[in-house]
Design a protein around this motif. Structure first.
Motif, PDB file in Angstrom:
ATOM      1  N   THR A  75       0.832  -1.202   0.000  1.00  0.00           N
ATOM      2  CA  THR A  75       0.000   0.000   0.000  1.00  0.00           C
ATOM      3  C   THR A  75       0.867   1.253   0.000  1.00  0.00           C
ATOM      4  N   SER A  76       1.884   1.305   0.865  1.00  0.00           N
ATOM      5  CA  SER A  76       2.722   2.507   0.933  1.00  0.00           C
ATOM      6  C   SER A  76       3.490   2.723  -0.370  1.00  0.00           C
ATOM      7  N   HIS A  77       3.920   1.646  -0.995  1.00  0.00           N
ATOM      8  CA  HIS A  77       4.647   1.757  -2.267  1.00  0.00           C
ATOM      9  C   HIS A  77       3.707   2.278  -3.361  1.00  0.00           C
ATOM     10  N   ILE A  78       2.481   1.781  -3.405  1.00  0.00           N
ATOM     11  CA  ILE A  78       1.496   2.226  -4.389  1.00  0.00           C
ATOM     12  C   ILE A  78       1.170   3.705  -4.190  1.00  0.00           C
ATOM     13  N   PHE A  79       0.943   4.102  -2.938  1.00  0.00           N
ATOM     14  CA  PHE A  79       0.607   5.494  -2.647  1.00  0.00           C
ATOM     15  C   PHE A  79       1.770   6.418  -3.011  1.00  0.00           C
ATOM     16  N   LYS A  80       2.998   5.996  -2.709  1.00  0.00           N
ATOM     17  CA  LYS A  80       4.186   6.799  -3.026  1.00  0.00           C
ATOM     18  C   LYS A  80       4.327   6.959  -4.543  1.00  0.00           C
ATOM     19  N   ARG A  81       4.147   5.878  -5.264  1.00  0.00           N
ATOM     20  CA  ARG A  81       4.285   5.909  -6.730  1.00  0.00           C
ATOM     21  C   ARG A  81       3.218   6.811  -7.349  1.00  0.00           C
ATOM     22  N   ALA A  82       1.986   6.729  -6.824  1.00  0.00           N
ATOM     23  CA  ALA A  82       0.911   7.585  -7.333  1.00  0.00           C
ATOM     24  C   ALA A  82       1.259   9.066  -7.128  1.00  0.00           C
ATOM     25  N   TYR A 154     -11.784  -2.666   4.174  1.00  0.00           N
ATOM     26  CA  TYR A 154     -10.805  -3.751   4.065  1.00  0.00           C
ATOM     27  C   TYR A 154      -9.701  -3.565   5.095  1.00  0.00           C
ATOM     28  N   VAL A 155      -9.050  -4.667   5.430  1.00  0.00           N
ATOM     29  CA  VAL A 155      -7.859  -4.630   6.266  1.00  0.00           C
ATOM     30  C   VAL A 155      -6.686  -5.176   5.450  1.00  0.00           C
ATOM     31  N   ALA A 156      -5.529  -4.601   5.660  1.00  0.00           N
ATOM     32  CA  ALA A 156      -4.305  -5.055   5.004  1.00  0.00           C
ATOM     33  C   ALA A 156      -3.142  -4.561   5.845  1.00  0.00           C
ATOM     34  N   ASP A 157      -2.186  -5.437   6.099  1.00  0.00           N
ATOM     35  CA  ASP A 157      -1.025  -4.986   6.866  1.00  0.00           C
ATOM     36  C   ASP A 157       0.007  -4.354   5.933  1.00  0.00           C
ATOM     37  N   ASP A 158       1.081  -3.849   6.516  1.00  0.00           N
ATOM     38  CA  ASP A 158       2.108  -3.141   5.741  1.00  0.00           C
ATOM     39  C   ASP A 158       2.845  -4.040   4.758  1.00  0.00           C
ATOM     40  N   LEU A 159       2.747  -5.352   4.936  1.00  0.00           N
ATOM     41  CA  LEU A 159       3.467  -6.294   4.078  1.00  0.00           C
ATOM     42  C   LEU A 159       2.616  -6.814   2.921  1.00  0.00           C
ATOM     43  N   HIS A 160       1.327  -6.505   2.934  1.00  0.00           N
ATOM     44  CA  HIS A 160       0.426  -7.014   1.889  1.00  0.00           C
ATOM     45  C   HIS A 160       0.856  -6.494   0.521  1.00  0.00           C
ATOM     46  N   ILE A 161       0.982  -7.407  -0.437  1.00  0.00           N
ATOM     47  CA  ILE A 161       1.335  -7.047  -1.807  1.00  0.00           C
ATOM     48  C   ILE A 161       0.075  -7.078  -2.659  1.00  0.00           C
ATOM     49  N   TRP A 162      -0.282  -5.916  -3.208  1.00  0.00           N
ATOM     50  CA  TRP A 162      -1.415  -5.814  -4.113  1.00  0.00           C
ATOM     51  C   TRP A 162      -1.002  -6.334  -5.479  1.00  0.00           C
ATOM     52  N   ASP A 163      -1.923  -6.982  -6.159  1.00  0.00           N
ATOM     53  CA  ASP A 163      -1.689  -7.561  -7.479  1.00  0.00           C
ATOM     54  C   ASP A 163      -1.559  -6.450  -8.522  1.00  0.00           C
TER      55      ASP A 163
END
Length: 176
Positions: A75-82, A154-163
């Motif tokens: 999630t943090s990687h996706i938000f940063k990239r956006a 939804y719940v997702a921890d910091d390690l969850h990898i989105w597809d």
């Protein structure tokens, strides 16, 4: 690989605000919008802020892949990239208003969800996370099933990898 803004995407202008929390919940109920317990928990939380003034938001729906993340990301990687691409997180209150407006969502199907993955056909709304607690919902996602339209948390921890094929909605930065 096609990367935002040169990729397939859906844009929408959504009017947000102008209702109290009680009025917003009543409008969801009148429109037969269903919610899971996580969605109800988010909506009822005191940190869920709503605007009493109406305003418009320009949204962009695209896949994780179209953010330039061919292998997915946290999630943090996706938000940063956006953010790097000029997109911003949505206010949490966008979720219910977007669900009320986006009524022609493609049906995701029943029984095809895999634990720890976004359900087929779902669209996750990228928004500020209210709590670092892994048990507290991180945000809303939209889903259409044969029984109707859903606004779900939804719940997702910091390690969850989105597809890479998971769909997210961001907002366009003001002035962009």
């Amino acid at each position: 690989m096609q990367i935002y803004p040169y990729c397939p995407l859906k844009t929408r202008t959504i009017e947000v605000g102008g209702l109290t929390k009680v009025q917003l919940i009543q409008k969801l109920e009148r429109n037969f919008i269903m919610m899971n317990e996580y969605g109800k928990r988010l909506l009822s939380d005191e940190r869920f802020k709503i605007s009493n003034v109406k305003y418009n938001l320009e949204t962009v729906e695209l896949t994780v892949r179209n953010l330039g993340l061919p292998n997915g990301g946290t999630t943090s990687h996706i938000f940063k990239r956006a953010r790097e691409l000029g997109l911003v997180l949505c206010p949490l209150e966008l979720g219910p208003y977007l669900r009320l407006e986006y009524r022609d969502q493609t049906e995701g199907g029943q029984g095809n969800s895999v634990q720890n993955q976004a359900p087929v056909g779902s669209v996750t709304i990228a928004s500020e996370i209210l709590s670092a607690n892994d048990e507290f919902p991180k945000g809303f996602y939209l889903r259409r099933l044969s029984d109707g339209l859903w606004l779900r948390g939804y719940v997702a921890d910091d390690l969850h990898i989105w597809d890479p094929g998971d769909h997210f909605i961001f907002c366009k930065a003001v002035g962009v």
